[in-house]
Design a protein around this motif. Structure first.
Motif: not given
Length: 771
Positions: A456-474
């Motif tokens: 049963d899915g999918y269940y999202s935990v948030g758009d992590r990749a786009r969250d990471a784009l906001q940061h210069d260092h991941v």
């Protein structure tokens, strides 16, 4: 333009949901004193609310409360598309706070420079859902309780007859009322494919804290309510049995005041004190008895050691407690009903789809890979996936599914899913057999034929990749098999950077300059397998993009000596596969490709494609509200002496009808989906993985890596302090965490210490390893 328009729709649903939560919280807080909330709604609003309550009683309050949840839910079903929730939704708030926020810096100019450039980053990372729960549960409930208790003298003057008894009972009643009020939102986080959580961009795993805090807060309030009345029975009544056991004449469907020898009078007050009062106490005992094992099983140590028993107790006694509360006091449905309708409107069709999948043969497992002893007995399972499910997994990282194997257990277990960048036909999950279920699952998967498996899915935990784009260092820190959420995160992040740097696609804010992965793992076989199949191709893409990308592997097995995968140029292909046992038996496996849940919001790119989901949710929400109204009228007209029966009948009816709706929805999809236009790749789709992740591993082996892309091995457990060394000079660093508690807590604590200095803002994104 098409993309921005749908981003705007997502933003509209986001703020609509925020407004619904705030209005509901305000109503729960101040509904006891209309004079306090009249300034918010005005005289006209007060007159409207008053007319509802006068004409329909508590049904009017259900209409008011239900409309707040229902409007946001129905709007979300229609308007939530696969467009991402804009990360710039709080940019102006961030700018304002960054000017206000004080920095405790030293004279070092570099530290001051970093501090002044850094934003507060509100709207990034996961919210502290303990604070959210306090805001939407604890504070409104406490305010409401205080307001009611302040009116005790008005209801029960001190000089009145039986004043002490009445005031004591009033205190107990208010504890019970507050306990039910605390449950107003507690079903929303545990609803399957919760539309409101998707609208807010909240992970259901993190939002589960609202459910937990609300449940415990209600538990203790209800226990206090019960204790007060137990004391009341012994102190103020001649007989405890008389206080809790209705006489025989009260067990009648028709009005018991007519020709009833057990009642001394036909007066309505006598009816309450000789029937209703005892029924309240009698049913309250059952509600308390049901909630006690529920509270015991919800303790952290019990849940971790006995998850199966915890799950069964939660389902059985949780359901029994809710029904007992509704029977005990019908007024509780005013608070519980909107959340109850919301829960079943999405969960029932999902369970029906799962049941249908079970009888259709389950989802097809095309490959099982056992990594053997050197790989910690870990197993990777490949499940056939249809194109729509593959497309959704390309858009969002770190999602998970709930898996059920009926031959082992009817309990659903969460597994993080990922995919191979050059294999669009399967969705994969990796697990280590450590508990009862996973050990049995590993054993059954090695047999032929394999067990029927339902996802049963999918269940999202948030758009992590786009969250990471906001940061210069991941910085990414993972432990053991908990690296699985980051396999898809790294892939999606690199594809987005490819779109921005190579294809020149406007993705908005793109800051990422460096990615560092710290993977702490004991098993050499697991390291070799995942590096060859997933991480090596990511290194190749990073090199082509000119991105600084480092993989640090920390092997904690004291028996392992020498290089693991370094130097990469000398790594033979057979060494990588030595620990892998391929158990592919595709020809013997039955089933069908994994399909997305029918009730999953955000599956499509266009609003018109959401129309089936919209009409399904609209019909179910409407019937749920009508059902309550209908049976409330019945209980007022035919069962006024015994009002809880109407609420109970309405509850049972809605449970039954919600599953009937689910059967209709699933049957309609299976019968008519061939006539519904299939979704096509759209403007929200990230670049297909196979166009970015080409087979460059051999080229890397021949030519080596440039200095910006490194693979470094370490032996022994790392110091959490050192894992953040490279990020300390970044302007807007973030840390992604997943793994055992000692590792995650250690790194998170170090990040918090840095944040307290005020120099820089480490934003922490944590993926829970233990649900």
């Amino acid at each position: 333009m098409f993309f921005r328009f749908h981003e705007g729709l997502r933003l509209f649903v986001y703020w609509l949901t925020v407004a619904a939560f705030l209005l509901a919280c305000m109503w729960y807080s101040l509904q006891a004193t209309p004079n306090l909330w009249e300034p918010f709604v005005g005289a006209t609003g007060r007159a409207f609310i008053g007319s509802l309550e006068v004409e329909y009683g508590r049904v009017g309050r259900v209409v008011l409360l239900g409309s707040m949840v229902s409007v946001a839910t129905v709007a979300g079903a229609l308007l939530i598309t696969s467009a991402p929730l804009p990360t710039w939704r709080t940019v102006w708030v961030n700018k304002i706070i960054s000017y206000v926020r004080g920095y405790r810096v030293t004279a070092a100019e570099d530290g001051k420079s970093i501090a002044m450039k850094n934003q507060f980053m509100l709207g990034t990372a996961e919210l502290n859902f303990n604070y959210v729960a306090i805001l939407v549960v604890v504070i409104p409930t406490t305010i409401n309780y205080i307001i009611y208790m302040a009116q005790t003298d008005a209801y029960y003057p001190k000089d009145a007859e039986d004043s002490m008894k009445d005031r004591f009972e009033w205190t107990g009643v208010m504890f019970g009322w507050a306990g039910i009020l605390a449950l107003a939102f507690f079903l929303i986080p545990v609803t399957r494919h919760s539309i409101l959580l998707v609208a807010m961009g909240w992970s259901p795993v993190h939002a589960l804290r609202i459910h937990i805090v609300a449940g415990w807060f209600a538990f203790w309030l209800i226990i206090l309510h019960s204790l007060v009345f137990v004391i009341d029975w012994f102190v103020f009544y001649d007989s405890v049995v008389e206080a809790i056991w209705p006489p025989p004449g009260c067990w009648k469907w028709s009005n018991p005041t007519v020709d009833n020898p057990y009642l001394p009078t036909d007066d309505a007050n006598a009816l309450y004190f000789h029937c209703g009062f005892q029924f309240f106490n009698f049913t309250g005992i059952f509600a308390t008895l049901f909630i006690l094992p529920l509270g015991f099983a919800s303790m952290g140590w019990f849940r971790r050691k006995n998850y199966r028993l915890f799950y069964l107790i939660h389902v059985i006694f949780g359901t029994a407690t809710l029904i007992a509360i509704i029977i005990h006091w019908p007024g509780g449905t005013t608070i519980l009903w909107p959340s109850f309708v919301y829960y079943l409107a999405s969960t029932s069709p999902t369970l029906i789809q799962a049941l249908a999948s079970r009888f259709r043969g389950g989802h097809k497992i095309v490959r099982v890979i056992s990594l053997g002893k050197e790989g910690g007995d870990c197993m990777e399972v490949h499940v056939a996936s249809d194109p729509v499910a593959d497309s959704v997994l390309n858009k969002e990282a770190s999602m998970f599914v709930k898996l059920c194997v009926p031959s082992i257990s009817v309990i659903w277990h969460p597994f993080t899913v990922f995919k191979h960048p050059r294999d669009p036909s399967t969705v994969r999950f990796l697990f280590r057999p450590i508990g009862r279920f996973t050990n049995q699952l590993a054993t059954e998967l090695l047999k032929s034929p394999r067990p029927t498996t339902v996802l049963d899915g999918y269940y999202s935990v948030g758009d992590r990749a786009r969250d990471a784009l906001q940061h210069d260092h991941v910085t990414i820190v993972a432990g053991g098999v908990a690296i699985t959420p980051f396999l898809s995160l790294i892939q999606n992040l690199l594809r987005l950077l490819h779109m921005s740097r190579v294809d020149m696609v406007d993705l908005g804010l793109v800051n990422t300059q460096k990615i560092i992965l710290h993977w702490v793992c004991r098993e050499k076989g697991l390291i070799l397998y995942l590096f060859q199949n997933y991480l090596s191709s990511s290194m190749a893409v990073a090199e082509k993009l000119g991105l600084m990308f480092e993989i640090h592997i920390h092997c904690t097995d004291p028996k392992v000596e020498g290089p693991l995968v370094v130097p990469i140029q000398l790594l033979p292909e057979e060494a990588l596969c030595a620990a892998v046992e391929d158990l592919e038996k595709e020809s013997e496996q039955q089933g069908f490709a994994f399909e997305l849940a029918r009730m999953m919001p955000g599956r499509y790119c266009a609003v018109w494609q959401n129309l089936p989901l919209f009409f399904a949710i609209l019909a179910m929400v409407w019937f749920g509200m009508w059902d309550f109204f209908h049976f409330d009228v019945i209980q007022e007209e035919a069962m006024n002496y015994n009002p809880y029966l109407g609420s109970w009948i309405g509850t049972v009816t809605w449970i039954f009808v919600s599953f009937v709706f689910g059967i209709i929805i699933e049957g309609s999809v299976l019968a008519f989906r061939s006539y519904w236009p299939a979704p096509q790749p759209n403007d929200f789709e990230v670049i297909p993985p196979h166009k970015v992740f080409t087979n460059d591993f051999e080229a890397i082996k021949a030519e080596g890596l440039n200095e910006d892309v490194r693979l470094v091995e370490h032996f022994g457990r790392p110091d959490p302090l050192t894992l953040l060394d490279d990020a300390r000079n970044a302007e807007a660093p973030c840390v992604f965490l997943c793994g055992p508690a000692p590792l995650v807590d250690g790194v998170a604590d170090e990040a918090k210490k840095e944040n307290k200095l005020g120099w820089r803002r480490f934003v922490v994104y944590e993926e829970p390893f233990d649900m």
